[in-house]
Design an enzyme around this catalytic site. Sequence first.
Site, PDB file in Angstrom:
ATOM      1  CE  LYS A 294      -4.280  12.072   1.066  1.00  0.00           C
ATOM      2  NZ  LYS A 294      -4.661  10.898   1.895  1.00  0.00           N
TER       3      LYS A 294
ATOM      4  CB  SER B 127      -2.234   8.152   0.537  1.00  0.00           C
ATOM      5  OG  SER B 127      -3.437   8.507   1.182  1.00  0.00           O
TER       6      SER B 127
ATOM      7  CB  SER C  36      -3.881   7.534   4.320  1.00  0.00           C
ATOM      8  OG  SER C  36      -3.648   6.602   3.298  1.00  0.00           O
TER       9      SER C  36
END
Length: 518
Positions: free
Chosen positions: A109, A191, A215
């Site tokens: 990420k 996210s 997330s």
Amino acid sequence: MASTKTSPLSFPLLLTLTILFLQPLVSSIIIEEATVQDLQLAFKNKSLTSKQLVEYYRDNIFIQSPLLKAVIVVNPDAMLQADAADKERDALAPGHSLGGLHGIPVLLKDNIATKDKMNTTAGSLALIRSIVPRDAGVVSKLRQAGAIILGKASMTEWANFRDFDHMPSGWCARTGQGKNPYNTKGDTCGSSSGSAISASANLAAVTLGTETDGSILCPSSNLAVVGFKPTVGLTSRAGVIPITPRQDSVGPICRTVADAVYVLDAIAGQDSNDDATIEASKYIPSGGYKQFLKINGLKGKRLGLLKDVFFNFGDEPDLAQAFDRHFSTLRQKGAVLVEDLDASKFLEAYNGIQEYEILATTAEFKLAINSYLEKLEASSVRSLKDLIEFNNKNSKLEKIEEYGQQRFLEAEATNGINNKEKEAIQELAKRSRDGLEKLMTDNKLDALLAPFDSAAFILATGQFPGVIVPAGYDKEGLPFGLCFGGLKGSEPTLIEIAYGFEQATKIRRPPSFSRSSY
Ligand SMILES: *[C@@H]1O[C@H](CO)[C@@H](O)[C@H](O)[C@H]1NC(C)=O
Ligand SMILES: *[C@@H]1O[C@H](CO)[C@@H](O)[C@H](O)[C@H]1NC(C)=O
């Protein structure tokens, strides 16, 4: 022809044909959906090299990126790292062994720092060309385990802490809107959207995401992958663009429970740059987590089932049926579903908790992000105040009018952790004790069951771990998962349960939107 523009399909088609033609030796059948263990076997029997694997993912990313927007950048050094891994493997002396993720390409990420040719930006244009002091703690551990850093995945910008009322899941200024390959009109959730899309669409062997509240669990649910949110502190948060150290956690997002466990084994552990890892390392079992991948892992497990709280689907009988079938399977495999639970006491504990969470987190974010930005070796933004200004100056590119930055503004208006915030933090701890902790200990539960990410706030505010496993697809073809949550340090038990459930159901199938669909 006046236009040199190719039609949207012909370009990828051409590319795919070229790739298939150029790589006749690498059967994509070996690689697509392959587990870490499959890949390692293929390395061993010399039917695959890490270089071929990196080529495969790089090409897949290149083909799918225009549509899925799941990857921000492929590491320019990935091929060098793969070559080094291949040479190391070839030169291995008898009796010696390689790291747990040796030669395996991992996608990160974009809020996880790498000290290399890639930017670490949380999806924002504001951090382009910022220079991090060092690799994130989890990245050092990945490198130690022999992993190849494949690239950076897109994400909901700033891990969705810029404006959670207006920011769409999976959007960041660096890539635009990430898409769900199961149904491109469907939500990716966030996210860690790019990590989950990439695991789902076979753009990487394994990925890392981060979670503050939902997330990892939520996008994993929406993308039919396994997401593992560890106990806070089990994995280092040093070098991760923060929301709050009280809740932030780094964890794997993968296609199988076993892969997630291989990654967890590589990244869990102490890091002198994150004090919480020192305390949490007491939870790590000697011999690591792989030993808990047991085929009969569900046997005797007591699973808390609050049907009315979490599994009340009202007008969606298909969902109710799907989960009822799972409950039968869990029982068949020897689990005890404990339904005789005091739901009202449990609910009472969590009444109004979100307000406390937002109050605490908003103030904590300002401190944490300012501290992250100050420690950068170079950056044009040095504080939350700078970030807000940057966004105002670049409001078109950052879509400030549409997607806002209300959370940034509210955080900037805070002034440290004062009485109100202290009270909120104490309240969160108390609610966790009166809520999940009491429910689990009073009823001797091994895990709590919840669909999707519906229990994420309970796990988040309690710093508890959770793992989500694919559980089905709805009428629109969108996946959903079943989540198992537990108390701090219960990862071994959660692995036994999640693996048992996965092996008994095997629901994951790759999206039909894939390389082969062109
Ligand atoms: C090597 O291992 C892979 C992955 O397990 C397997 O698919 C393949 O058939 C094996 N090839 C040989 C030559 O043994
Ligand atoms: C970051 O992005 C910029 C602009 O795209 C690029 O020039 C640079 O090489 C990237 N990497 C680093 C470490 O800054």
